[in-house]
Design a protein around this motif. Structure first.
Motif, PDB file in Angstrom:
ATOM      1  N   LEU A  75     -30.462  -7.955 -10.676  1.00  0.00           N
ATOM      2  CA  LEU A  75     -29.901  -9.302 -10.773  1.00  0.00           C
ATOM      3  C   LEU A  75     -28.543  -9.393 -10.099  1.00  0.00           C
ATOM      4  CD1 LEU A  75     -31.036 -10.220 -14.401  1.00  0.00           C
ATOM      5  CD2 LEU A  75     -32.151 -10.743 -12.219  1.00  0.00           C
ATOM      6  N   GLU A  76     -27.761  -8.323 -10.169  1.00  0.00           N
ATOM      7  CA  GLU A  76     -26.435  -8.325  -9.552  1.00  0.00           C
ATOM      8  C   GLU A  76     -26.531  -8.546  -8.040  1.00  0.00           C
ATOM      9  OE1 GLU A  76     -23.041  -5.007  -8.770  1.00  0.00           O
ATOM     10  OE2 GLU A  76     -23.790  -5.177 -10.826  1.00  0.00           O
ATOM     11  N   GLN A 105     -32.189  -9.272   5.366  1.00  0.00           N
ATOM     12  CA  GLN A 105     -33.214 -10.212   4.895  1.00  0.00           C
ATOM     13  C   GLN A 105     -34.583  -9.559   5.043  1.00  0.00           C
ATOM     14  OE1 GLN A 105     -32.725 -13.109   3.284  1.00  0.00           O
ATOM     15  NE2 GLN A 105     -30.580 -12.518   3.406  1.00  0.00           N
ATOM     16  N   PRO A 106     -35.343  -9.506   3.954  1.00  0.00           N
ATOM     17  CA  PRO A 106     -36.670  -8.895   4.012  1.00  0.00           C
ATOM     18  C   PRO A 106     -37.599  -9.633   4.963  1.00  0.00           C
ATOM     19  CG  PRO A 106     -35.992  -9.239   1.734  1.00  0.00           C
ATOM     20  CD  PRO A 106     -35.002  -9.953   2.613  1.00  0.00           C
ATOM     21  N   SER A 149     -34.417 -19.947  -4.719  1.00  0.00           N
ATOM     22  CA  SER A 149     -33.572 -19.803  -5.909  1.00  0.00           C
ATOM     23  C   SER A 149     -32.440 -18.817  -5.688  1.00  0.00           C
ATOM     24  CB  SER A 149     -34.413 -19.329  -7.101  1.00  0.00           C
ATOM     25  OG  SER A 149     -35.379 -20.285  -7.428  1.00  0.00           O
ATOM     26  N   GLY A 150     -32.326 -18.285  -4.462  1.00  0.00           N
ATOM     27  CA  GLY A 150     -31.211 -17.398  -4.146  1.00  0.00           C
ATOM     28  C   GLY A 150     -31.521 -15.922  -4.223  1.00  0.00           C
ATOM     29  N   PHE A 151     -32.779 -15.542  -4.365  1.00  0.00           N
ATOM     30  CA  PHE A 151     -33.160 -14.134  -4.412  1.00  0.00           C
ATOM     31  C   PHE A 151     -33.701 -13.686  -3.062  1.00  0.00           C
ATOM     32  CE2 PHE A 151     -33.320 -15.274  -8.868  1.00  0.00           C
ATOM     33  CZ  PHE A 151     -32.788 -14.161  -9.491  1.00  0.00           C
ATOM     34  N   ARG A 152     -33.560 -12.406  -2.781  1.00  0.00           N
ATOM     35  CA  ARG A 152     -34.272 -11.784  -1.669  1.00  0.00           C
ATOM     36  C   ARG A 152     -35.438 -11.029  -2.289  1.00  0.00           C
ATOM     37  NH1 ARG A 152     -30.267  -7.968   0.751  1.00  0.00           N
ATOM     38  NH2 ARG A 152     -29.619  -7.904  -1.399  1.00  0.00           N
TER      39      ARG A 152
END
Length: 123
Positions: free
Chosen positions: A58-59, A120-121, A87-90
């Protein structure tokens, strides 16, 4: 993103997934748990929005998903990844075989993405 309460049914589903992890999930969790991987905090089977992520830091706002052959060219995986990115996750996705055959490579990739939030994945 502010904390939102997780519905009881979703919490129960996440608990069930924790009890019934695949061989690849168990193997990766052994490396991720208790900050064993480069002192990075990971959680497993984490409810995030309407999804349950296999693993999440999460960090670093990084989600790690393990996929079996049933996920090949999966529209639902593309949709969930897109919504989690919004939502801001990679979202990093690995095949179960990658974990079972090259755990060190998978772990090195995860460390690189946690340390560099500019990476970026692939889709």
């Amino acid at each position: 993103m502010p904390h939102q309460p997780v519905p009881q049914a979703k919490r129960g589903f996440a608990r069930k997934l924790r009890r019934e992890m695949t061989e690849a999930e168990n193997k990766l969790w052994h490396e991720l748990r208790d900050r064993r991987l480069d002192r990075i905090k990971f959680r497993r089977q984490v409810p995030i929005g309407k999804y349950v992520a296999d693993f999440a830091c999460l960090e670093a706002r990084l989600i790690v998903e393990l996929d079996g052959s049933q996920h090949a060219d999966s529209d639902s995986d593309r949709i969930s990844s897109a919504e989690l990115r919004a939502s801001g996750f990679r979202v990093l996705r690995f095949w179960n075989d990658d974990v079972l055959k090259d755990l060190d490579g998978v772990c090195d990739t995860i460390i690189a993405y946690v340390k560099d939030d500019g990476l970026q994945p692939w889709l």
